[in-house]
Motif scaffolding. Structure first.
Motif, PDB file in Angstrom:
ATOM      1  N   LEU A 209       1.117  -1.171  -0.131  1.00  0.00           N
ATOM      2  CA  LEU A 209       0.212  -0.316  -0.173  1.00  0.00           C
ATOM      3  C   LEU A 209       1.392   1.261  -0.443  1.00  0.00           C
ATOM      4  O   LEU A 209       0.327   2.161  -0.921  1.00  0.00           O
ATOM      5  CB  LEU A 209      -0.976   0.116   1.838  1.00  0.00           C
ATOM      6  CG  LEU A 209      -1.514  -1.169   1.293  1.00  0.00           C
ATOM      7  CD1 LEU A 209      -3.189  -1.369   2.508  1.00  0.00           C
ATOM      8  CD2 LEU A 209      -2.769  -0.534  -0.237  1.00  0.00           C
TER       9      LEU A 209
ATOM     10  N   SER B 219       2.718   1.890  -2.747  1.00  0.00           N
ATOM     11  CA  SER B 219       1.920   1.937  -5.052  1.00  0.00           C
ATOM     12  C   SER B 219       1.161   3.169  -4.400  1.00  0.00           C
ATOM     13  O   SER B 219       0.943   3.951  -5.316  1.00  0.00           O
ATOM     14  CB  SER B 219       0.544   0.786  -4.580  1.00  0.00           C
ATOM     15  OG  SER B 219      -1.081   1.654  -3.657  1.00  0.00           O
ATOM     16  N   ARG B 220       1.096   3.550  -2.875  1.00  0.00           N
ATOM     17  CA  ARG B 220       1.403   5.553  -2.818  1.00  0.00           C
ATOM     18  C   ARG B 220       1.579   6.228  -3.248  1.00  0.00           C
ATOM     19  O   ARG B 220       1.860   7.370  -4.201  1.00  0.00           O
ATOM     20  CB  ARG B 220       0.285   5.306  -1.496  1.00  0.00           C
ATOM     21  CG  ARG B 220      -1.000   5.186  -1.397  1.00  0.00           C
ATOM     22  CD  ARG B 220      -1.289   5.482  -0.030  1.00  0.00           C
ATOM     23  NE  ARG B 220      -2.475   4.800   0.722  1.00  0.00           N
ATOM     24  CZ  ARG B 220      -2.327   3.833   2.090  1.00  0.00           C
ATOM     25  NH1 ARG B 220      -1.056   3.803   2.961  1.00  0.00           N
ATOM     26  NH2 ARG B 220      -3.623   3.167   2.079  1.00  0.00           N
TER      27      ARG B 220
ATOM     28  N   THR C   2      -3.450   1.602  -5.866  1.00  0.00           N
ATOM     29  CA  THR C   2      -3.585   2.612  -5.392  1.00  0.00           C
ATOM     30  C   THR C   2      -4.036   3.959  -6.834  1.00  0.00           C
ATOM     31  O   THR C   2      -3.270   3.788  -8.014  1.00  0.00           O
ATOM     32  CB  THR C   2      -2.857   3.825  -4.942  1.00  0.00           C
ATOM     33  OG1 THR C   2      -2.558   2.905  -3.487  1.00  0.00           O
ATOM     34  CG2 THR C   2      -3.325   5.464  -4.428  1.00  0.00           C
TER      35      THR C   2
ATOM     36  N   SER D  71      -6.871   3.046  -1.833  1.00  0.00           N
ATOM     37  CA  SER D  71      -5.840   2.505  -2.412  1.00  0.00           C
ATOM     38  C   SER D  71      -6.666   1.044  -1.386  1.00  0.00           C
ATOM     39  O   SER D  71      -7.495   0.831  -0.139  1.00  0.00           O
ATOM     40  CB  SER D  71      -4.662   2.663  -1.439  1.00  0.00           C
ATOM     41  OG  SER D  71      -4.031   3.791  -1.749  1.00  0.00           O
TER      42      SER D  71
END
Length: 195
Positions: free
Chosen positions: A46, A49-50, A107, A118
């Protein structure tokens, strides 16, 4: 439909978006993928990806960014991409005869406005016990070198996988069904692209 950007250089992710006929453009971005040790795999994908979505947003004025990160975890220990053939062989030997988990974080970031969503997917993968010679031959193909956990389920490594529990496409690198449901929250119906 707004412009959609895939913040990834992964040919597998691009291929999956092409398969579902989602119009998109690829943005190659570089981000620091270093995280503090001990971060659980779900939180790691997470976070990364952010981070990728934020880096892509710096290059755009408008659109929706899709960013993803995938890791392989054996007993909550993350196995990233191997740095060399010896590390790839070591990873593969650790996975033999065991169940491991593949985590992918996705995300979506809409700009302007910075609306962000997300989520992650987890899939269990069962690998048969393979001999060292088999694993060495696989590593020699070069296929493991750009893949988390040193294998690609959609490639030659299919010969090692006996079962999965969860989303197959998550193991490839992008949980397609989860992505489609997330896009619906941005009022994007992927099936409308099929006409």
């Amino acid at each position: 439909m707004p412009d959609i950007y895939l913040a990834s250089s992964s040919p597998r992710r691009k291929e999956l978006l092409d398969r579902i006929k989602l119009p998109h453009q690829v943005l190659n971005i570089e981000v620091n993928e270093t995280l503090l040790p001990g971060i659980p795999p779900a939180e790691q994908v997470l976070t990364l990806s952010r981070r990728k979505a934020a880096a892509a947003a710096e290059k755009l004025d408008a659109g929706i960014i899709i960013a993803a990160d995938t890791v392989v975890a054996l007993d909550e220990v993350v196995l990233g991409k191997p740095r060399n053939a010896a590390e790839a062989l070591d990873m593969l030997e650790k996975l033999q005869g065991k169940v491991h988990a593949v985590f992918s974080g996705i995300t979506l970031l809409e700009i302007p406005g910075n609306r962000l969503l997300s989520d992650y997917e987890r899939t269990e993968v069962f690998m048969r016990r393979a001999g060292r010679a088999e694993l060495e031959r696989y590593v020699a193909t070069g296929e493991p070198m750009d893949k988390a956990g040193a294998y690609g389920i959609q490639g030659l490594a299919a010969v090692f996988v006996t079962e999965i529990k969860g989303c197959y496409y998550n193991v490839v690198g992008l949980p397609v069904s989860k992505l489609v449901m997330m896009l619906e929250e941005f009022d994007i119906d992927v099936t409308a692209c099929w006409g």
